[in-house]
Scaffold this active site. Structure first.
Site, mmCIF file in Angstrom:
data_model
loop_
_atom_site.group_PDB
_atom_site.id
_atom_site.type_symbol
_atom_site.label_atom_id
_atom_site.label_comp_id
_atom_site.label_asym_id
_atom_site.label_seq_id
_atom_site.Cartn_x
_atom_site.Cartn_y
_atom_site.Cartn_z
ATOM 1 N N LYS A 42 4.822 11.945 -43.827
ATOM 2 C CA LYS A 42 5.246 13.345 -43.828
ATOM 3 C C LYS A 42 4.153 14.192 -43.182
ATOM 4 O O LYS A 42 2.978 14.116 -43.597
ATOM 5 C CB LYS A 42 5.457 13.768 -45.273
ATOM 6 C CG LYS A 42 6.450 14.872 -45.490
ATOM 7 C CD LYS A 42 6.676 14.970 -47.000
ATOM 8 C CE LYS A 42 7.569 16.093 -47.379
ATOM 9 N NZ LYS A 42 7.509 16.356 -48.817
HETATM 10 C C1 E4P Z 1 9.971 17.917 -50.495
HETATM 11 O O1 E4P Z 1 9.935 17.236 -49.512
HETATM 12 C C2 E4P Z 1 9.317 19.234 -50.588
HETATM 13 O O2 E4P Z 1 7.942 19.116 -50.505
HETATM 14 C C3 E4P Z 1 9.754 19.910 -51.870
HETATM 15 O O3 E4P Z 1 11.159 19.851 -51.953
HETATM 16 C C4 E4P Z 1 9.257 21.335 -52.005
HETATM 17 O O4 E4P Z 1 9.850 21.917 -53.129
HETATM 18 P P1 E4P Z 1 9.319 23.287 -53.785
HETATM 19 O O5 E4P Z 1 9.545 24.392 -52.812
HETATM 20 O O6 E4P Z 1 10.161 23.451 -55.018
HETATM 21 O O7 E4P Z 1 7.868 23.075 -54.073
#
Ligand code: E4P
Length: 217
Positions: A83
């Protein structure tokens, strides 16, 4: 629509995985920190549990350093999706890491233009964040619809991985729009089973069963 679980908590992943609800897992540095575990160890454990892609996020900000971290993360298991953030350096890293045969999830996407760039850079997944746009009184679901339209216009194969999901309603709306994947915290996935009329109907059925002394085993 595929379901990814947005957590680094092993027990929660196991519970949903045993029910066949887990097509993959997403983590980020905040979720790893919350787990209190070492990133390499906990990610390896998740990869052994789940067959689908497991996103593990780099923490470097410069392309060469992101690539080095991405290569190290990719060595954990075959189902790692590296990622990277949607910055210019992140796009460079995405391009190199996908060319090397890795899955790459480009995260922190907040506009159709960013999604277009990620697709051009060969991203396997683009992660548009719904909840964080909603927090600013913008409509995160509009972003999912816009990216769906842009990708469909040109046949981009990058999968739309709807992220920052905060409610069961986000899940059904993403499915209606045609997101390829939605990643949600375990409590949101479980909340999808809830309906007040289900609770009310069940209470009435159970009351009638008791009155009629219905016994099955
Ligand atoms: C997943 O890939 C993301 O990092 C995550 O969904 C972020 O979520 P949040 O905005 O609730 O922290």
């Amino acid at each position: 629509m595929k379901f990814f679980v947005d957590t680094a908590e092993i027990d929660a992943i196991k519970e949903l995985n045993d029910l066949g609800m887990v097509d993959g897992v997403t983590t980020n540095p905040s979720l790893i920190a919350k787990s209190g575990r070492d990133i390499l160890e906990v990610t390896k454990e998740i990869c052994e549990l789940v067959e689908g892609p497991v996103s593990a996020e780099v923490v470097a900000t410069e392309a060469d350093a992101m690539i080095a971290e991405g290569r190290k993360l990719a060595k954990i298991a075959e189902n790692i999706a590296v990622k990277v953030p949607l910055t210019w350096d992140g796009l460079k890293a995405c391009n190199v890491l996908t060319d090397e045969g890795n899955m790459v999830n480009v995260t922190l996407c907040f506009s159709p233009n960013q999604a277009l760039l990620a697709a051009k850079a060969g991203a396997t997944f683009i992660s548009p964040f719904i909840g964080r746009l909603d927090d600013l009184n913008l409509d995160g679901l509009d972003l999912i619809a816009d990216i769906r339209q842009v990708y469909d216009n040109y046949g981009f194969e990058t999968e739309i991985l709807a992220a920052s999901i905060r409610s069961a309603n986000h899940m059904s709306e993403c499915a209606k729009i045609g997101a390829d994947v939605a990643t949600a915290p375990p409590n949101v996935i479980k909340a999808m089973a809830n309906h007040v009329l289900t609770d009310k109907g069940l209470a009435a059925f159970l009351a009638d069963a008791e009155k009629a002394n219905i016994k099955i085993v």
